[in-house]
Scaffold this motif. Structure first.
Motif, short mmCIF file in Angstrom:
data_model
loop_
_atom_site.label_atom_id
_atom_site.label_comp_id
_atom_site.label_asym_id
_atom_site.label_seq_id
_atom_site.Cartn_x
_atom_site.Cartn_y
_atom_site.Cartn_z
N ASP A 138 5.95 3.27 -8.97
CA ASP A 138 5.81 3.39 -7.54
C ASP A 138 4.54 2.55 -6.80
O ASP A 138 3.57 2.94 -7.76
CB ASP A 138 6.13 4.72 -6.98
CG ASP A 138 7.48 5.32 -7.34
OD1 ASP A 138 8.42 4.74 -6.97
OD2 ASP A 138 7.33 6.41 -8.06
N VAL A 139 4.56 2.08 -5.77
CA VAL A 139 3.32 1.73 -5.20
C VAL A 139 3.25 2.47 -3.76
O VAL A 139 4.18 2.72 -3.24
CB VAL A 139 3.28 0.26 -5.05
CG1 VAL A 139 3.29 -0.43 -6.34
CG2 VAL A 139 4.35 -0.15 -4.20
N ALA A 140 1.91 2.57 -3.47
CA ALA A 140 1.79 2.97 -2.08
C ALA A 140 2.35 1.98 -0.88
O ALA A 140 2.13 0.89 -1.21
CB ALA A 140 0.53 3.43 -1.59
N SER A 141 2.78 2.21 0.09
CA SER A 141 3.57 1.37 1.08
C SER A 141 3.74 1.77 2.39
O SER A 141 3.33 2.98 2.89
CB SER A 141 5.03 1.06 0.75
OG SER A 141 5.94 2.06 0.92
N VAL B 254 -5.59 2.99 -6.65
CA VAL B 254 -4.14 3.04 -6.19
C VAL B 254 -3.31 1.90 -6.36
O VAL B 254 -3.80 0.79 -5.77
CB VAL B 254 -4.15 3.57 -4.59
CG1 VAL B 254 -2.88 3.94 -4.22
CG2 VAL B 254 -5.09 4.94 -4.54
N ASP B 255 -2.07 2.05 -6.60
CA ASP B 255 -1.30 0.66 -6.79
C ASP B 255 -0.73 0.65 -5.24
O ASP B 255 -0.08 1.71 -4.59
CB ASP B 255 -0.25 0.90 -7.83
CG ASP B 255 -0.48 0.77 -9.10
OD1 ASP B 255 -1.37 0.04 -9.41
OD2 ASP B 255 -0.06 1.55 -10.07
N VAL B 256 -0.80 -0.71 -4.56
CA VAL B 256 -0.41 -0.51 -3.12
C VAL B 256 0.15 -1.93 -2.93
O VAL B 256 -0.29 -2.90 -3.63
CB VAL B 256 -1.80 -0.16 -2.39
CG1 VAL B 256 -2.72 -1.14 -2.72
CG2 VAL B 256 -1.31 -0.07 -0.69
N THR B 257 0.94 -1.94 -1.78
CA THR B 257 1.33 -3.35 -1.23
C THR B 257 0.21 -3.98 -0.72
O THR B 257 -0.72 -3.46 -0.04
CB THR B 257 2.51 -3.17 -0.37
OG1 THR B 257 2.26 -1.97 0.74
CG2 THR B 257 3.77 -2.64 -0.97
#
Length: 304
Positions: free
Chosen positions: A61-64, A117-120
């Motif tokens: 999952d990524v933060a969106s 953080v993995d993020v868009t």
């Protein structure tokens, strides 16, 4: 290895932190499967960022959406109540209290790692927000992406470009909110230094006045030297519109503003200065004053 501030059970296990520690008196449970080994106080943004760091640890999952917008610093976006996550694996996340899971097409170039953080990306975040946001807000955010100095960080680099947004829109035809996003992208401009400048520009155009240029240099007609970079300018009729924020009341800034006005006057430029007073009634005072100035300089509402 130091244990992160907030961890998932699986992450804690990999770091050698026992489940017993996570359930101890010093620990704190935040969401399903997410804990703090040691209880501590945090502000809302720090807590949200740490929770996102743990929630995206597995890499599925990524933060969106609003969560991503908060991390990037989108203007007027507060940490949402739930973590906003987008599945890059394409599966549907089971409903978990405190998390809002979504799925959709996410290309590798539309995600990055920001502060762990993995993020868009900023542009993809903007597009995701189009579904629930109005066109005006999307324009404001697009202007900010092109020139994210709002708030005074003058060294910050653009987070996106007009071409970047157009490429993204072409890539996601049919996505919810795409029509609003296209309208906003068409009206967004590079160079706005504040949301007030963008709001003033939009108000003038919506009132039927010509669209001013954004942050263009004004030159001395005799020497060719740069005089000033105007907030909003009508070069053909030599009118400069300046929005004066609170910092313009500082002693040094007042002196600089006076010197600027004198230089513009000597170059036969008409300077109009606006404040929050002129933003009343959807910027009506600013619209009327600008219209009067344009007419005084030869502009005709009929175009003749």
């Amino acid at each position: 290895m130091d244990t992160p501030d907030i961890v998932t059970v699986a992450q804690a296990r990999s770091l050698g932190t026992s489940r017993k520690t996570l359930r101890g008196r010093k620990a704190e449970r935040h969401l399903h499967g997410i804990y703090s080994p040691v209880r501590r106080g945090r502000d809302a943004l720090t807590l949200h960022r740490s929770l996102l760091r743990a929630a995206t640890f597995a890499g599925t999952d990524v933060a969106s959406h609003e969560s991503a917008a908060v991390l990037w610093g989108f203007p007027d976006v507060d940490p949402p109540k739930d973590l906003n996550l987008l599945s890059i694996a394409g599966d549907r996340r089971a409903r978990v209290k405190g998390m809002t899971g979504r799925r959709g097409l996410v290309l590798p170039e539309e995600t990055v790692v920001l502060d762990g953080v993995d993020v868009t990306t900023p542009a993809r975040t903007w597009l995701d927000l189009a579904r629930t946001s109005g066109v005006t807000r999307l324009i404001l955010w697009a202007d900010w992406l092109f020139n994210p100095v709002w708030g005074g960080d003058w060294d910050r680099q653009p987070l996106s470009t007009p071409d970047g947004l157009r490429t993204l829109l072409d890539r996601h035809r049919g996505k919810p909110g795409i029509r609003k996003a296209r309208l906003a992208a068409e009206r967004a401009r590079v160079g706005s230094d504040s949301h007030r400048e963008t709001q003033l520009r939009l108000a003038l155009v919506d009132a039927g006045l010509p669209e001013p240029a954004v942050n263009q240099w004004i030159y001395d007609p005799v020497t060719g030297e740069r005089i000033h970079r105007g907030d909003l300018t009508y070069d053909e009729v030599r009118i400069d519109l300046e929005y004066e924020g609170e910092h313009h009341s500082e002693k040094g800034q007042v002196q600089r503003d006076i010197a600027r006005s004198e230089r513009l006057h000597q170059a036969d430029w008409l300077e109009l200065r606006f404040s929050s007073y002129h933003a009343r009634n959807n910027w009506l005072p600013a619209i009327l004053r600008t219209r009067e100035a344009l007419i005084s300089r030869g502009w005709s509402p009929t175009g003749n």
